[in-house]
Design a protein around this motif. Structure first.
Motif, short mmCIF file in Angstrom:
data_model
loop_
_atom_site.label_atom_id
_atom_site.label_comp_id
_atom_site.label_asym_id
_atom_site.label_seq_id
_atom_site.Cartn_x
_atom_site.Cartn_y
_atom_site.Cartn_z
N PRO A 66 32.09 30.87 42.88
CA PRO A 66 31.67 31.25 41.53
C PRO A 66 32.16 30.25 40.50
CG PRO A 66 33.59 32.49 42.14
CD PRO A 66 33.25 31.65 43.36
N ALA A 67 31.57 30.23 39.35
CA ALA A 67 32.01 29.33 38.28
C ALA A 67 33.30 29.87 37.65
CB ALA A 67 30.91 29.22 37.22
N VAL A 68 33.97 28.97 36.90
CA VAL A 68 35.24 29.36 36.26
C VAL A 68 35.06 30.60 35.40
CG1 VAL A 68 37.02 28.65 34.62
CG2 VAL A 68 36.16 27.02 36.30
N GLU A 69 33.99 30.65 34.62
CA GLU A 69 33.77 31.80 33.75
C GLU A 69 33.63 33.09 34.55
OE1 GLU A 69 32.16 29.03 33.80
OE2 GLU A 69 31.89 28.16 31.79
N ASP A 70 32.96 33.00 35.71
CA ASP A 70 32.77 34.18 36.55
C ASP A 70 34.08 34.65 37.15
OD1 ASP A 70 30.06 34.04 36.00
OD2 ASP A 70 29.67 32.74 37.75
N VAL A 71 34.93 33.68 37.56
CA VAL A 71 36.24 34.03 38.13
C VAL A 71 37.10 34.75 37.09
CG1 VAL A 71 38.41 33.09 39.00
CG2 VAL A 71 36.23 32.20 39.86
N ILE A 72 37.15 34.21 35.90
CA ILE A 72 38.00 34.80 34.85
C ILE A 72 37.48 36.19 34.47
CG2 ILE A 72 38.72 34.57 32.43
CD1 ILE A 72 38.76 31.54 32.86
N ARG A 73 36.16 36.35 34.38
CA ARG A 73 35.58 37.65 34.04
C ARG A 73 35.88 38.68 35.12
NH1 ARG A 73 30.78 36.17 34.02
NH2 ARG A 73 30.78 35.36 31.88
N ALA A 74 35.76 38.28 36.40
CA ALA A 74 36.03 39.20 37.50
C ALA A 74 37.50 39.62 37.54
CB ALA A 74 35.62 38.56 38.83
N VAL A 75 38.39 38.65 37.28
CA VAL A 75 39.83 38.97 37.27
C VAL A 75 40.17 39.91 36.12
CG1 VAL A 75 42.13 38.00 36.90
CG2 VAL A 75 40.53 36.86 38.46
N ARG A 76 39.56 39.67 34.95
CA ARG A 76 39.84 40.53 33.80
C ARG A 76 39.38 41.96 34.06
NH1 ARG A 76 36.95 38.09 30.03
NH2 ARG A 76 38.57 36.60 29.47
N ASP A 77 38.24 42.11 34.71
CA ASP A 77 37.76 43.45 35.04
C ASP A 77 38.65 44.13 36.08
OD1 ASP A 77 35.69 43.05 33.29
OD2 ASP A 77 34.23 42.47 34.85
#
Length: 683
Positions: A66-77
């Protein structure tokens, strides 16, 4: 094994597994024992988050799936506190800001493993601290909920205060104030509003002390103001503590104190208190006050035993508004209450008894089955500490019963000499303190300069005496000389003053040209037998400690009119040895002028009324004083004006031909502990 003892789980989202293995190796070599996982695709990253619950996620900057933005969004959720680090070849300010803006914790270099290791260590420690903080916060919430539950269930009355405002109050405290558990009107109100008006200053002081000394419990007795009126005095325990960084003050009335406050003491309790009683040290007095219900036997026959007993309890409750903190009420018999109180004077005790009678007369007593009114005979007796409690109470009850049979409904102040005996006891104590001060040399001389208006050489000082107290304070002459006169201690005080004055003159450094002269007052008691004082004076002259003219014997005009022959004999004896005499408070009597024609004093100190007459329109007073001054001048008698408070008065006195002045405008008193040369230089 707990989670804190397991290896931290890390997810490294990179294009190749080789980078993940390198990072694991570097971390382990630096002492960070971790387990690194590498997701090969975006769907595998999501499953790893759910199954591993990692402590840290590293994501390569150029990752696409996944892209960096997707990784950060998934971790935040998944976990908002879980840290994400973005990796790249080189660390720059722009890359770091961009990563943080996306929601990452930091940007690290995949080429500089030392930098990466330090940041990983920091983030792992921070994440562990955050988890521990959440755990402690949850535990604190549980404890707070438990404390609130216990606060509601406890029999102790508790309220909490912040910045003087009530923020929490439990049902027991609400009940103490006559309010229901659903009544939250007190929340947000000033805590002082729940105290009786007379007790609000003391409660305010205790709250301030508690805030200044957190964790220190302070006890005080106050009366609370409830819906049904003022409560009896209760013991309030006050302590401050920090809660979530805020200072909270807790006020508590323990259940044992509540039970004690709302029920009268017993007969044994009364005698136990009387046996332990000590005389007040603040000048107040302790008194017994007996409330004797009139015709109580008839009351029992009319309304029954149970209801009549309730009336005594109702009467006890009605006394609360007129009681002061520290007052105690005791149920002495089925028809009698006895109060042990402390008041400032016998008059205050009488007034309190009258107030009690008004309470009884104006009250209507309601029981389950009856409504009635009663009267009472109230007997008060100020205690001196010498009474026998059994005998005293028996006499008070006998007196009350006799008066009650004649109708009652009256207050009696027993012991016609009670006030006089109390005054005598206090005077005895004061006299003993004066004797002790004389024995321990605890008196002190102070001087007030007498200034010449003509620039005459010489330094005149008016001598005053003060008494030192055990706490280091000083009593002015007016505070202890009246008792000394009553107990005929003035000859001893005059002798002490003369000896102290001689010592001051002996150490005054006359060789330096100071030439001090001290005016010393002689009391009536010493005037009757002046041999002791004159002997001290003559011995000082013969030993060279002072010269005869350095001490001026000062005697009030009123004393001379009472003892003219004794004064004439003393003046003649003093002047024969070179001594000098001054008449104090001179000129306020019709016979003043005749004294100057028969006596020849060296000085006269004009009555303070003369100085006051300068600003008045009393022409007759001015004429009389002018005649006195003219006569004194014609006979060579030096005149001194007292109580000179301003420069205008000094100018007028100079124009009238006055020789000397003294008063606060000239110079206030100075102590004998100061160098006499310094004192004289101020004149």
């Amino acid at each position: 094994m707990s989670r804190s003892r397991q290896k931290p789980q890390l997810i490294v989202a990179s294009r190749t597994e080789n980078l993940a293995n390198t990072i694991q190796s570097e971390l382990r070599n630096s002492g960070i024992q971790t387990q690194v996982h590498w997701p090969s695709a975006g769907d595998e990253f999501g499953s790893m988050l759910a199954s591993l619950t990692p402590e840290l996620v590293l994501c390569e900057e150029r990752l696409k799936d996944p892209a960096v933005e997707d990784v950060i969004r998934a971790v935040r959720d998944f976990d908002p506190d879980l840290p994400v680090l973005v990796m790249g070849d080189h660390v720059t300010l722009m890359r770091t800001v961009g990563a943080i803006d996306l929601g990452a914790r930091d940007f690290v270099s995949s080429q500089d493993m030392r930098h990466l290791t330090l940041v990983v260590r920091r983030e792992l420690e921070c994440y562990e601290d955050r988890r521990r903080m959440h755990s402690l916060f949850k535990r604190a919430q549980e404890l707070e909920a438990r404390a609130r539950s216990l606060l509601k269930e406890t029999g102790d009355a508790v309220l909490q205060v912040q910045e003087g405002v009530i923020t929490e109050i439990n049902p027991a405290f609400l009940g103490l104030l006559g309010r229901t558990t659903d009544d939250d009107a007190l929340i947000g109100q000033p805590v002082l509003d729940i105290a009786a008006a007379d007790d609000q200053p003391s409660l305010k002081t205790v709250l301030k002390r508690a805030r200044k000394s957190p964790a220190t419990e302070i006890e005080t007795e106050i009366r609370l103001l409830g819906k049904d009126g003022v409560t009896p005095p209760v013991q309030l325990d006050v302590a401050s503590k920090f809660v979530d960084g805020e200072l909270v003050t807790e006020c508590m009335v323990r259940q044992s104190a509540l039970d004690k406050a709302f029920s009268p003491g017993s007969r044994p309790d009364l005698f136990k208190r009387l046996q332990a009683l000590t005389p007040p040290v603040d000048g107040s007095l302790t008194a017994l006050v007996l409330i004797y219900v009139d015709q109580f036997d008839s009351l029992e026959e009319r309304i029954g035993y149970l209801d009549s007993d309730q009336i005594l309890q109702h009467l006890y409750d009605m006394l609360a508004p007129v009681q002061q903190p520290g007052d105690r009420v005791f149920r002495f018999s089925v028809s009698e209450l006895i109060l042990l109180v402390k008041r400032s004077s016998a008059d205050d005790t009488r007034a309190f008894a009258d107030q009690l009678l008004d309470v009884v007369d104006q009250a209507t007593f309601t029981t389950a089955e009856h409504e009635t009114a009663i009267t009472a005979t109230i007997v008060s007796y100020p205690l001196t500490g010498e009474e026998r409690p059994q005998t005293l109470i028996r006499d008070m009850r006998r007196n009350a019963a006799q008066v009650s049979r004649r109708g009652g409904d009256i207050t009696i102040f027993m012991g016609p000499t009670a006030e006089a005996s109390e005054r005598k006891r206090v005077a005895d104590q004061q006299a003993e303190r004066i004797r002790a001060a004389l024995r321990a040399d605890q008196l002190k001389l102070v001087f007030q300069p007498i200034a010449s208006l003509e620039g005459e050489p010489g330094n005149l000082l008016d001598t005053h005496v003060r008494m030192l107290t055990p706490d280091g304070g000083e009593l002015m002459a007016m505070d202890f000389l009246p008792v000394a006169i009553e107990y005929e201690l003035m000859p001893e005080i005059d002798a002490w003053v003369m000896q102290a004055a001689v010592r001051v003159l002996g150490g005054s450094g006359d060789a330096a040209g100071l030439n001090p002269t001290l005016f010393i007052r002689i009391s009536n008691q010493t005037l009757a037998n002046p041999q002791t004082v004159t002997s001290i004076w003559r011995d000082a002259i013969e030993s060279g400690q002072c010269r005869s003219e350095q001490i001026v014997f000062e005697i009030g005009e009123g004393q001379i009119h009472d003892h003219r022959a004794k004064f004439a004999a003393l003046a003649e004896a003093l002047q024969a040895h070179g001594g000098r005499v001054a008449i104090d408070r001179f000129g306020n009597k019709r016979a003043s002028l005749s004294l100057l024609t028969t006596l020849q004093p060296q000085f006269i100190k004009l009555d303070p009324a003369f100085t006051r007459s300068l600003e008045s329109s009393d022409a007759e007073a001015k004429r009389q004083f002018a005649e006195l001054i003219e006569t004194a001048q014609s006979q060579g008698i030096r005149t001194i004006a007292e109580h000179v408070e301003d420069a205008n008065s000094m100018a007028q006195l100079w124009q009238l031909g006055i020789n000397y002045v003294q008063g606060n405008h000239v110079q206030s008193t100075i102590t004998a502990d100061e160098p006499l040369a310094d004192a004289i230089s101020l004149v």
